[in-house]
Design an enzyme around this catalytic site. Structure first.
Site, PDB file in Angstrom:
ATOM      1  N   HIS A 132       0.739   9.516  -2.768  1.00 11.90           N
ATOM      2  CA  HIS A 132       1.843   9.807  -3.691  1.00 11.90           C
ATOM      3  C   HIS A 132       2.766  10.920  -3.186  1.00 11.90           C
ATOM      4  O   HIS A 132       3.964  10.899  -3.445  1.00 11.90           O
ATOM      5  CB  HIS A 132       1.297  10.161  -5.075  1.00 11.90           C
ATOM      6  CG  HIS A 132       0.521  11.433  -5.145  1.00 11.90           C
ATOM      7  ND1 HIS A 132      -0.805  11.519  -4.766  1.00 11.90           N
ATOM      8  CD2 HIS A 132       0.875  12.678  -5.552  1.00 11.90           C
ATOM      9  CE1 HIS A 132      -1.228  12.748  -4.939  1.00 11.90           C
ATOM     10  NE2 HIS A 132      -0.235  13.482  -5.413  1.00 11.90           N
ATOM     11  N   ASP A 133       2.216  11.881  -2.473  1.00 12.76           N
ATOM     12  CA  ASP A 133       3.038  13.005  -1.993  1.00 12.76           C
ATOM     13  C   ASP A 133       3.244  12.974  -0.483  1.00 12.76           C
ATOM     14  O   ASP A 133       3.505  14.019   0.130  1.00 12.76           O
ATOM     15  CB  ASP A 133       2.393  14.337  -2.398  1.00 12.76           C
ATOM     16  CG  ASP A 133       2.799  14.769  -3.801  1.00 12.76           C
ATOM     17  OD1 ASP A 133       3.808  14.250  -4.318  1.00 12.76           O
ATOM     18  OD2 ASP A 133       2.105  15.623  -4.375  1.00 12.76           O
ATOM     19  N   LYS A 136       6.069  14.865   1.255  1.00  7.82           N
ATOM     20  CA  LYS A 136       6.053  16.318   1.419  1.00  7.82           C
ATOM     21  C   LYS A 136       5.748  16.743   2.856  1.00  7.82           C
ATOM     22  O   LYS A 136       5.938  17.920   3.208  1.00  7.82           O
ATOM     23  CB  LYS A 136       5.039  16.940   0.463  1.00  7.82           C
ATOM     24  CG  LYS A 136       5.479  16.903  -0.997  1.00  7.82           C
ATOM     25  CD  LYS A 136       4.474  17.593  -1.908  1.00  7.82           C
ATOM     26  CE  LYS A 136       4.934  17.611  -3.354  1.00  7.82           C
ATOM     27  NZ  LYS A 136       3.955  18.260  -4.253  1.00  7.82           N
ATOM     28  N   HIS A 161      11.367  14.542  -1.854  1.00  9.31           N
ATOM     29  CA  HIS A 161      10.127  14.011  -1.285  1.00  9.31           C
ATOM     30  C   HIS A 161       9.789  12.586  -1.735  1.00  9.31           C
ATOM     31  O   HIS A 161       9.172  11.841  -0.960  1.00  9.31           O
ATOM     32  CB  HIS A 161       8.944  14.975  -1.505  1.00  9.31           C
ATOM     33  CG  HIS A 161       8.315  14.938  -2.858  1.00  9.31           C
ATOM     34  ND1 HIS A 161       8.721  15.760  -3.877  1.00  9.31           N
ATOM     35  CD2 HIS A 161       7.304  14.182  -3.361  1.00  9.31           C
ATOM     36  CE1 HIS A 161       7.976  15.525  -4.944  1.00  9.31           C
ATOM     37  NE2 HIS A 161       7.128  14.568  -4.666  1.00  9.31           N
ATOM     38  N   HIS A 185       6.985   8.365  -9.079  1.00  8.88           N
ATOM     39  CA  HIS A 185       6.067   9.097  -9.955  1.00  8.88           C
ATOM     40  C   HIS A 185       6.700  10.332 -10.593  1.00  8.88           C
ATOM     41  O   HIS A 185       6.086  10.964 -11.464  1.00  8.88           O
ATOM     42  CB  HIS A 185       4.775   9.477  -9.212  1.00  8.88           C
ATOM     43  CG  HIS A 185       4.929  10.518  -8.150  1.00  8.88           C
ATOM     44  ND1 HIS A 185       5.499  10.251  -6.927  1.00  8.88           N
ATOM     45  CD2 HIS A 185       4.571  11.830  -8.119  1.00  8.88           C
ATOM     46  CE1 HIS A 185       5.483  11.346  -6.183  1.00  8.88           C
ATOM     47  NE2 HIS A 185       4.928  12.322  -6.887  1.00  8.88           N
ATOM     48  N   HIS A 186       7.929  10.688 -10.216  1.00 10.03           N
ATOM     49  CA  HIS A 186       8.634  11.782 -10.882  1.00 10.03           C
ATOM     50  C   HIS A 186       9.753  11.284 -11.800  1.00 10.03           C
ATOM     51  O   HIS A 186      10.538  12.090 -12.308  1.00 10.03           O
ATOM     52  CB  HIS A 186       9.199  12.768  -9.857  1.00 10.03           C
ATOM     53  CG  HIS A 186       8.155  13.669  -9.262  1.00 10.03           C
ATOM     54  ND1 HIS A 186       7.458  14.604 -10.002  1.00 10.03           N
ATOM     55  CD2 HIS A 186       7.676  13.762  -7.987  1.00 10.03           C
ATOM     56  CE1 HIS A 186       6.604  15.241  -9.218  1.00 10.03           C
ATOM     57  NE2 HIS A 186       6.719  14.744  -7.992  1.00 10.03           N
ATOM     58  N   ASP A 214      -1.422  12.321 -12.935  1.00 10.07           N
ATOM     59  CA  ASP A 214      -0.895  13.413 -12.118  1.00 10.07           C
ATOM     60  C   ASP A 214      -0.570  14.640 -12.964  1.00 10.07           C
ATOM     61  O   ASP A 214      -0.846  15.780 -12.548  1.00 10.07           O
ATOM     62  CB  ASP A 214       0.354  12.933 -11.373  1.00 10.07           C
ATOM     63  CG  ASP A 214       0.774  13.875 -10.257  1.00 10.07           C
ATOM     64  OD1 ASP A 214      -0.109  14.401  -9.555  1.00 10.07           O
ATOM     65  OD2 ASP A 214       1.983  14.079 -10.085  1.00 10.07           O
TER      66      ASP A 214
END
Length: 274
Positions: A132-133, A136, A161, A185-186, A214
């Site tokens: 998911h990240d 980054k 990101h 997801h954001h 999350d």
């Protein structure tokens, strides 16, 4: 020398066909002399030939397909283990809590099952939650591990990101179907999220499921910029975020199975402690 499966099947089929024709013809000519009877038996022989060779082909193709399935499963497992090693290193670099990515992946997959996902969709949820990240990786550590709040410029950079993660995953064929969580997801249920400002069910279901997990994880465990919240405050936050930040149905489903999902998330930590 390794023979390709399709060549092996053809060679076996041709060999069996030749043997069948050669020996069955000679047997019939030796035993039967009446032309009408011979013609009828040739028809029966042809039908038996089609039936028997069809069964042989079914067995040969099925055997090779099962072998290919096993190889594909081994390849997927190898890919997943490599991704987990990468993500574990990324979590250490970002000073995340122990087992963060693994924990949210386990809980997201469990919640996705409760939401009715299965098969390939569930596998893509697993990969997407684990990565998911991933975007980054392209951001500087000064932002990722900054102990205080980010300024406007740093916040704008941090919000790139999801797009960076999508771009990275799109370069790998078997991960392209797993971009929903890293990319969305954001996003927020009320449309005020980023990077695309999606709202409600415009947000992919996988991302809506993951977002609940999350948020729970981000609040429940310490970060470099905050302490862990008390559990009852985390639960209250999730209830209040339903319908604004989070999909209300996914929040309800998460809270309905909260103890079970939490146990799944914390399972590896408990095993390690024991």
């Amino acid at each position: 020398m390794t023979v390709k499966p399709q060549i092996r099947i053809v060679l076996i089929y041709v060999a069996l066909a030749w043997l069948w024709i050669f020996f069955s013809d000679r047997l019939l000519f030796a035993l039967v002399h009446d032309e009408h009877t011979l013609s009828a038996l040739n028809s029966v022989k042809g039908a038996l030939y089609v039936l028997c060779t069809g069964l042989v082909l079914y067995w040969l193709i099925g055997r090779d397909m099962r072998h290919m399935d096993r190889l594909n499963h081994m390849l997927l497992n190898g890919n997943e283990q490599s991704l987990r090693a990468l993500v574990a290193a990324m979590d250490l670099r970002h000073k995340e809590t122990r087992d963060h990515s693994e924990r949210v992946m386990r809980m997201t997959v469990a919640l996705a099952r409760k939401a009715g996902l299965d098969g390939d969709a569930l596998r893509y949820v697993r990969f997407g939650a684990l990565l998911h990240d991933i975007g980054k990786l392209a951001l500087p550590d000064a932002i990722l591990v900054k102990p205080g709040p980010l300024d406007a410029e740093e916040t704008a950079l941090m919000r790139t990101h999801p797009q960076l993660g999508r771009d990275l995953l799109m370069r790998t064929a078997f991960l392209r179907a797993a971009i929903d969580i890293p990319y969305a997801h954001h996003e927020r249920w009320d449309g005020t999220g980023y990077p695309r400002g999606l709202r409600s069910e415009e947000i992919p279901l996988a991302a809506r499921i993951f977002s609940v997990v999350d948020v729970w994880d981000a609040l429940s465990f310490p970060r470099v910029y905050k302490a862990a919240w008390p559990e009852h405050e985390v639960i209250d936050y999730l209830r209040n975020a339903a319908g604004t930040q989070l999909d209300p149905r996914m929040v309800t489903l998460f809270l309905k199975h909260y103890e079970e999902l939490k146990a799944i998330g914390l399972d590896d930590v408990r095993v390690a402690a024991a």
